[in-house]
Motif scaffolding. Structure first.
Motif, PDB file in Angstrom:
ATOM      1  N   ASP A 111      -7.042   3.199  -4.704  1.00 29.33           N
ATOM      2  CA  ASP A 111      -6.318   4.416  -4.306  1.00 29.33           C
ATOM      3  C   ASP A 111      -5.216   4.151  -3.291  1.00 29.33           C
ATOM      4  O   ASP A 111      -4.190   4.814  -3.303  1.00 29.33           O
ATOM      5  CB  ASP A 111      -7.283   5.457  -3.733  1.00 29.33           C
ATOM      6  N   SER A 112      -5.423   3.202  -2.413  1.00 28.09           N
ATOM      7  CA  SER A 112      -4.468   2.942  -1.338  1.00 28.09           C
ATOM      8  C   SER A 112      -3.326   2.020  -1.741  1.00 28.09           C
ATOM      9  O   SER A 112      -2.343   1.895  -1.024  1.00 28.09           O
ATOM     10  CB  SER A 112      -5.192   2.345  -0.135  1.00 28.09           C
ATOM     11  N   ASP A 167      -0.141   0.667  -3.901  1.00 34.50           N
ATOM     12  CA  ASP A 167       0.986   1.103  -4.715  1.00 34.50           C
ATOM     13  C   ASP A 167       1.352   0.036  -5.742  1.00 34.50           C
ATOM     14  O   ASP A 167       1.603   0.344  -6.900  1.00 34.50           O
ATOM     15  CB  ASP A 167       2.183   1.417  -3.817  1.00 34.50           C
ATOM     16  N   ASN A 211       4.031  -1.675   4.754  1.00 34.96           N
ATOM     17  CA  ASN A 211       2.649  -1.192   4.725  1.00 34.96           C
ATOM     18  C   ASN A 211       1.844  -2.040   3.741  1.00 34.96           C
ATOM     19  O   ASN A 211       1.167  -1.534   2.850  1.00 34.96           O
ATOM     20  CB  ASN A 211       2.560   0.293   4.370  1.00 34.96           C
ATOM     21  N   LYS A 238      -7.571   2.303   5.380  1.00 40.56           N
ATOM     22  CA  LYS A 238      -7.462   2.115   3.935  1.00 40.56           C
ATOM     23  C   LYS A 238      -6.815   0.766   3.611  1.00 40.56           C
ATOM     24  O   LYS A 238      -7.226   0.078   2.674  1.00 40.56           O
ATOM     25  CB  LYS A 238      -6.637   3.237   3.300  1.00 40.56           C
ATOM     26  N   CYS A 286       0.843  -1.191   0.000  1.00 43.07           N
ATOM     27  CA  CYS A 286       0.000   0.000   0.000  1.00 43.07           C
ATOM     28  C   CYS A 286       0.884   1.249   0.000  1.00 43.07           C
ATOM     29  O   CYS A 286       2.047   1.204   0.387  1.00 43.07           O
ATOM     30  CB  CYS A 286      -0.916  -0.011   1.216  1.00 43.07           C
ATOM     31  N   LYS A 287       0.311   2.336  -0.443  1.00 37.95           N
ATOM     32  CA  LYS A 287       1.042   3.607  -0.472  1.00 37.95           C
ATOM     33  C   LYS A 287       1.433   4.005   0.945  1.00 37.95           C
ATOM     34  O   LYS A 287       0.746   3.661   1.913  1.00 37.95           O
ATOM     35  CB  LYS A 287       0.179   4.685  -1.108  1.00 37.95           C
ATOM     36  N   SER A 288       2.515   4.749   1.057  1.00 32.29           N
ATOM     37  CA  SER A 288       2.983   5.185   2.381  1.00 32.29           C
ATOM     38  C   SER A 288       1.960   6.087   3.056  1.00 32.29           C
ATOM     39  O   SER A 288       1.935   6.192   4.282  1.00 32.29           O
ATOM     40  CB  SER A 288       4.332   5.898   2.268  1.00 32.29           C
ATOM     41  N   THR A 289       1.096   6.701   2.275  1.00 40.33           N
ATOM     42  CA  THR A 289       0.063   7.584   2.824  1.00 40.33           C
ATOM     43  C   THR A 289      -1.222   6.842   3.204  1.00 40.33           C
ATOM     44  O   THR A 289      -2.136   7.452   3.748  1.00 40.33           O
ATOM     45  CB  THR A 289      -0.283   8.677   1.796  1.00 40.33           C
ATOM     46  N   ALA A 290      -1.276   5.528   2.906  1.00 42.61           N
ATOM     47  CA  ALA A 290      -2.491   4.747   3.204  1.00 42.61           C
ATOM     48  C   ALA A 290      -2.624   4.558   4.719  1.00 42.61           C
ATOM     49  O   ALA A 290      -1.718   4.050   5.373  1.00 42.61           O
ATOM     50  CB  ALA A 290      -2.444   3.401   2.510  1.00 42.61           C
ATOM     51  N   THR A 291      -3.737   4.966   5.239  1.00 42.10           N
ATOM     52  CA  THR A 291      -4.021   4.818   6.669  1.00 42.10           C
ATOM     53  C   THR A 291      -4.397   3.367   6.969  1.00 42.10           C
ATOM     54  O   THR A 291      -4.776   2.623   6.057  1.00 42.10           O
ATOM     55  CB  THR A 291      -5.184   5.738   7.072  1.00 42.10           C
TER      56      THR A 291
END
Length: 74
Positions: free
Chosen positions: A59-60, A62, A39, A16, A8-13
């Motif tokens: 969206d979440s 990568d 992540n 998410k 998942c993206k580093s910004t994914a909470t």
């Protein structure tokens, strides 16, 4: 059933990331190990190309890569 690593993206909470896992479960996948450092998580899908392609576009997410052994050389 092939195994994949979902990063998942580093910004994914955390919610998410959990939503990505839930999507995989809804598509019939088995969710395995969590990889907090990445992540991400391991998932096993049947050869459902549509589900994998859709997961890659969440969206979440990568990346989604086939799970395989790696060799680290020192």
């Amino acid at each position: 059933m092939p195994s994949y690593i979902v990063i998942c993206k580093s910004t994914a909470t955390p919610p998410k990331v959990e939503a990505a896992k839930q999507y995989a479960r809804e598509k019939g996948a088995t969710v395995g190990a969590d990889y907090a450092v990445l992540n991400g998580f391991q998932v096993s899908f049947d050869d459902d190309v549509d589900a994998l392609d859709t997961m890659r576009r969440l969206d979440s997410v990568d990346s989604v890569e086939i799970d395989q052994e790696i060799e680290i050389q020192s």
